[in-house]
Structure formats: C-alpha cells, structure tokens
Design a protein around this motif. Structure first.
Motif, PDB file in Angstrom:
ATOM      1  N   HIS A 193       0.837  -1.206   0.000  1.00  0.00           N
ATOM      2  CA  HIS A 193       0.000   0.000   0.000  1.00  0.00           C
ATOM      3  C   HIS A 193       0.870   1.252   0.000  1.00  0.00           C
ATOM      4  CE1 HIS A 193      -3.911  -1.853   0.323  1.00  0.00           C
ATOM      5  NE2 HIS A 193      -3.458  -2.651   1.286  1.00  0.00           N
ATOM      6  N   VAL A 194       2.095   1.129   0.465  1.00  0.00           N
ATOM      7  CA  VAL A 194       2.983   2.283   0.565  1.00  0.00           C
ATOM      8  C   VAL A 194       4.027   2.263  -0.562  1.00  0.00           C
ATOM      9  CG1 VAL A 194       4.614   3.479   2.082  1.00  0.00           C
ATOM     10  CG2 VAL A 194       2.686   2.242   3.061  1.00  0.00           C
ATOM     11  N   LEU A 195       4.554   1.090  -0.898  1.00  0.00           N
ATOM     12  CA  LEU A 195       5.599   0.928  -1.908  1.00  0.00           C
ATOM     13  C   LEU A 195       5.088   0.075  -3.054  1.00  0.00           C
ATOM     14  CD1 LEU A 195       8.468  -0.144   0.530  1.00  0.00           C
ATOM     15  CD2 LEU A 195       8.211   2.116  -0.471  1.00  0.00           C
ATOM     16  N   ASP A 196       5.936  -0.055  -4.070  1.00  0.00           N
ATOM     17  CA  ASP A 196       5.638  -0.973  -5.152  1.00  0.00           C
ATOM     18  C   ASP A 196       5.691  -2.398  -4.602  1.00  0.00           C
ATOM     19  OD1 ASP A 196       5.091  -1.620  -7.819  1.00  0.00           O
ATOM     20  OD2 ASP A 196       7.223  -1.936  -8.249  1.00  0.00           O
ATOM     21  N   GLU A 197       4.936  -3.343  -5.171  1.00  0.00           N
ATOM     22  CA  GLU A 197       4.870  -4.712  -4.672  1.00  0.00           C
ATOM     23  C   GLU A 197       6.236  -5.396  -4.660  1.00  0.00           C
ATOM     24  OE1 GLU A 197       2.767  -3.769  -7.235  1.00  0.00           O
ATOM     25  OE2 GLU A 197       0.866  -3.631  -6.175  1.00  0.00           O
ATOM     26  N   VAL A 198       7.050  -5.136  -5.677  1.00  0.00           N
ATOM     27  CA  VAL A 198       8.357  -5.775  -5.763  1.00  0.00           C
ATOM     28  C   VAL A 198       9.238  -5.339  -4.598  1.00  0.00           C
ATOM     29  CG1 VAL A 198      10.460  -5.953  -7.145  1.00  0.00           C
ATOM     30  CG2 VAL A 198       8.238  -6.016  -8.266  1.00  0.00           C
ATOM     31  N   TRP A 199       9.260  -4.034  -4.307  1.00  0.00           N
ATOM     32  CA  TRP A 199      10.080  -3.533  -3.198  1.00  0.00           C
ATOM     33  C   TRP A 199       9.554  -4.061  -1.855  1.00  0.00           C
ATOM     34  CZ3 TRP A 199      14.675  -2.155  -4.151  1.00  0.00           C
ATOM     35  CH2 TRP A 199      15.007  -1.536  -5.347  1.00  0.00           C
ATOM     36  N   ALA A 200       8.258  -4.153  -1.718  1.00  0.00           N
ATOM     37  CA  ALA A 200       7.681  -4.679  -0.484  1.00  0.00           C
ATOM     38  C   ALA A 200       8.126  -6.124  -0.267  1.00  0.00           C
ATOM     39  CB  ALA A 200       6.160  -4.584  -0.535  1.00  0.00           C
ATOM     40  N   ALA A 201       8.094  -6.951  -1.328  1.00  0.00           N
ATOM     41  CA  ALA A 201       8.510  -8.354  -1.218  1.00  0.00           C
ATOM     42  C   ALA A 201      10.003  -8.450  -0.916  1.00  0.00           C
ATOM     43  CB  ALA A 201       8.177  -9.097  -2.511  1.00  0.00           C
ATOM     44  N   LEU A 202      10.830  -7.592  -1.529  1.00  0.00           N
ATOM     45  CA  LEU A 202      12.270  -7.616  -1.277  1.00  0.00           C
ATOM     46  C   LEU A 202      12.588  -7.196   0.160  1.00  0.00           C
ATOM     47  CD1 LEU A 202      13.751  -6.211  -4.612  1.00  0.00           C
ATOM     48  CD2 LEU A 202      13.973  -8.515  -3.677  1.00  0.00           C
ATOM     49  N   ILE A 203      11.869  -6.242   0.706  1.00  0.00           N
ATOM     50  CA  ILE A 203      12.091  -5.813   2.096  1.00  0.00           C
ATOM     51  C   ILE A 203      11.776  -6.952   3.056  1.00  0.00           C
ATOM     52  CG2 ILE A 203      11.214  -4.287   3.915  1.00  0.00           C
ATOM     53  CD1 ILE A 203      10.993  -2.097   1.728  1.00  0.00           C
ATOM     54  N   VAL A 204      10.641  -7.626   2.847  1.00  0.00           N
ATOM     55  CA  VAL A 204      10.263  -8.745   3.723  1.00  0.00           C
ATOM     56  C   VAL A 204      11.266  -9.889   3.577  1.00  0.00           C
ATOM     57  CG1 VAL A 204       8.491 -10.500   4.159  1.00  0.00           C
ATOM     58  CG2 VAL A 204       7.823  -8.124   3.795  1.00  0.00           C
ATOM     59  N   ALA A 205      11.690 -10.205   2.371  1.00  0.00           N
ATOM     60  CA  ALA A 205      12.677 -11.275   2.155  1.00  0.00           C
ATOM     61  C   ALA A 205      14.012 -10.906   2.808  1.00  0.00           C
ATOM     62  CB  ALA A 205      12.866 -11.526   0.662  1.00  0.00           C
ATOM     63  N   GLY A 206      14.423  -9.665   2.707  1.00  0.00           N
ATOM     64  CA  GLY A 206      15.667  -9.215   3.335  1.00  0.00           C
ATOM     65  C   GLY A 206      15.610  -9.321   4.849  1.00  0.00           C
ATOM     66  N   ALA A 207      14.458  -8.975   5.413  1.00  0.00           N
ATOM     67  CA  ALA A 207      14.298  -9.083   6.866  1.00  0.00           C
ATOM     68  C   ALA A 207      14.436 -10.536   7.306  1.00  0.00           C
ATOM     69  CB  ALA A 207      12.934  -8.520   7.288  1.00  0.00           C
ATOM     70  N   TRP A 208      13.837 -11.465   6.539  1.00  0.00           N
ATOM     71  CA  TRP A 208      13.947 -12.886   6.882  1.00  0.00           C
ATOM     72  C   TRP A 208      15.358 -13.394   6.688  1.00  0.00           C
ATOM     73  CZ3 TRP A 208      11.242 -14.958  10.230  1.00  0.00           C
ATOM     74  CH2 TRP A 208       9.895 -14.665  10.369  1.00  0.00           C
ATOM     75  N   ALA A 209      16.080 -12.878   5.720  1.00  0.00           N
ATOM     76  CA  ALA A 209      17.475 -13.282   5.512  1.00  0.00           C
ATOM     77  C   ALA A 209      18.331 -12.864   6.711  1.00  0.00           C
ATOM     78  CB  ALA A 209      18.015 -12.678   4.227  1.00  0.00           C
ATOM     79  N   VAL A 210      18.120 -11.665   7.206  1.00  0.00           N
ATOM     80  CA  VAL A 210      18.875 -11.192   8.375  1.00  0.00           C
ATOM     81  C   VAL A 210      18.533 -12.032   9.603  1.00  0.00           C
ATOM     82  CG1 VAL A 210      19.142  -9.257   9.984  1.00  0.00           C
ATOM     83  CG2 VAL A 210      19.192  -8.851   7.516  1.00  0.00           C
ATOM     84  N   ILE A 211      17.251 -12.302   9.817  1.00  0.00           N
ATOM     85  CA  ILE A 211      16.831 -13.131  10.952  1.00  0.00           C
ATOM     86  C   ILE A 211      17.452 -14.523  10.848  1.00  0.00           C
ATOM     87  CG2 ILE A 211      14.840 -14.308  11.987  1.00  0.00           C
ATOM     88  CD1 ILE A 211      13.216 -11.745  11.298  1.00  0.00           C
ATOM     89  N   GLY A 212      17.432 -15.116   9.652  1.00  0.00           N
ATOM     90  CA  GLY A 212      18.027 -16.442   9.452  1.00  0.00           C
ATOM     91  C   GLY A 212      19.514 -16.454   9.719  1.00  0.00           C
ATOM     92  N   LEU A 213      20.218 -15.425   9.293  1.00  0.00           N
ATOM     93  CA  LEU A 213      21.656 -15.336   9.524  1.00  0.00           C
ATOM     94  C   LEU A 213      21.975 -15.242  11.012  1.00  0.00           C
ATOM     95  CD1 LEU A 213      24.477 -15.095   8.245  1.00  0.00           C
ATOM     96  CD2 LEU A 213      24.145 -12.615   8.263  1.00  0.00           C
ATOM     97  N   VAL A 214      21.240 -14.403  11.726  1.00  0.00           N
ATOM     98  CA  VAL A 214      21.463 -14.243  13.166  1.00  0.00           C
ATOM     99  C   VAL A 214      21.210 -15.561  13.892  1.00  0.00           C
ATOM    100  CG1 VAL A 214      20.562 -13.127  15.249  1.00  0.00           C
ATOM    101  CG2 VAL A 214      21.052 -11.763  13.211  1.00  0.00           C
ATOM    102  N   LEU A 215      20.128 -16.236  13.545  1.00  0.00           N
ATOM    103  CA  LEU A 215      19.811 -17.519  14.189  1.00  0.00           C
ATOM    104  C   LEU A 215      20.842 -18.596  13.845  1.00  0.00           C
ATOM    105  CD1 LEU A 215      15.932 -17.637  13.826  1.00  0.00           C
ATOM    106  CD2 LEU A 215      17.257 -17.268  15.908  1.00  0.00           C
ATOM    107  N   ALA A 216      21.350 -18.607  12.617  1.00  0.00           N
ATOM    108  CA  ALA A 216      22.358 -19.596  12.231  1.00  0.00           C
ATOM    109  C   ALA A 216      23.648 -19.391  13.019  1.00  0.00           C
ATOM    110  CB  ALA A 216      22.636 -19.513  10.733  1.00  0.00           C
ATOM    111  N   VAL A 217      24.050 -18.145  13.192  1.00  0.00           N
ATOM    112  CA  VAL A 217      25.277 -17.862  13.951  1.00  0.00           C
ATOM    113  C   VAL A 217      25.086 -18.243  15.421  1.00  0.00           C
ATOM    114  CG1 VAL A 217      26.758 -15.988  14.777  1.00  0.00           C
ATOM    115  CG2 VAL A 217      26.126 -16.106  12.372  1.00  0.00           C
ATOM    116  N   ALA A 218      23.929 -17.907  15.986  1.00  0.00           N
ATOM    117  CA  ALA A 218      23.661 -18.248  17.386  1.00  0.00           C
ATOM    118  C   ALA A 218      23.603 -19.763  17.580  1.00  0.00           C
ATOM    119  CB  ALA A 218      22.352 -17.603  17.846  1.00  0.00           C
ATOM    120  N   GLY A 219      22.957 -20.478  16.662  1.00  0.00           N
ATOM    121  CA  GLY A 219      22.880 -21.942  16.756  1.00  0.00           C
ATOM    122  C   GLY A 219      24.239 -22.591  16.624  1.00  0.00           C
TER     123      GLY A 219
END
Length: 131
Positions: free
Chosen positions: A76-102
């Motif tokens: 609703h605020v950004l283009d759909e492509v940018w919205a999907a890339l932001i959400v995917a990037g957030a999950w990539a960062v979360i996955g990286l942090v969890l992998a390092v902690a594990g």
C-alpha cells in the motif's frame, strides 16, 4: 582327634587371573550400560524431534502467511516488488542471526553419559591400581 584339611592360599597367578576377569566383566557391564543409556536417550529424543517437526511446520506456515500479509501491507505504501524484497531481506537477516547463534551453541555441546566417565575412571584404575 580329627584332623582338618588345610586350606591353601591362592597363588599370585590365580589372583591376577581373578582380578583380570573381574575388570573384564566390569568393562563389559559398563559398556552395556552406556549403550542402554544412549539407546533410551535416543528414543526419547526421537519422540521429541517428531513433535518439534510438526511444531516447526506449523510455525513455518504462520511465518509464510504473516510474511505475505506484511508484503501486502507494504504494497500500500511501496511498489509490490520492493515490499517483497524488504520482507525477504528481513527474513534473511533473521536467518543469519539464528544460524550464527545456533552454531555457537552447538560448539558448546559435549554431553556424554555418566557411564562414559565411569569407564574412563575404571580404565585409569586398571592401568594404575595403586593410585
């Protein structure tokens, strides 16, 4: 008068043979106990792993649909492509942090059954019985 038969003391060879036999039996029994402990732990861990698997799948579905909702909300605020890339990037960062902690937690594991420690003590005693 009755004469009693004298009892003879065992020879050193017989005593060493008895001790060796006893230590051998002890090692066999301790090894069997360690195998039993490990088997019981594996059975318990298997049941728990199954429950964690189902919980993980349910969590995955919740994350998937929550992420889709986040993409639609950002769309609703950004283009759909940018919205999907932001959400995917957030999950990539979360996955990286969890992998390092594990990984760091996994390095700290070294659990062994109590019987393994007992076997090491027995082996040390067998090598140096006077200590």
């Amino acid at each position: 008068m009755s004469r009693s038969t004298p009892t003879r003391d065992p020879s050193v060879g017989e005593l060493v043979s008895d001790v060796t036999s006893d230590v051998e039996t002890l090692f066999r029994q301790e090894t069997a106990l360690a195998k039993t402990e490990i088997r019981e732990e594996a059975v318990r861990a298997g049941g728990s792993a199954g429950m964690f698997g189902v919980a993980g799948f349910a969590g995955l579905l919740a994350v998937l649909f929550g992420s889709l909702a986040g993409v639609f909300a950002l769309a609703h605020v950004l283009d759909e492509v940018w919205a999907a890339l932001i959400v995917a990037g957030a999950w990539a960062v979360i996955g990286l942090v969890l992998a390092v902690a594990g990984r760091s937690r996994l390095r700290g594991l070294g659990a062994a059954p109590k019987t393994v420690a007992s076997l090491k003590e027995d082996a040390e005693w067998a090598r140096h019985p006077t200590r």
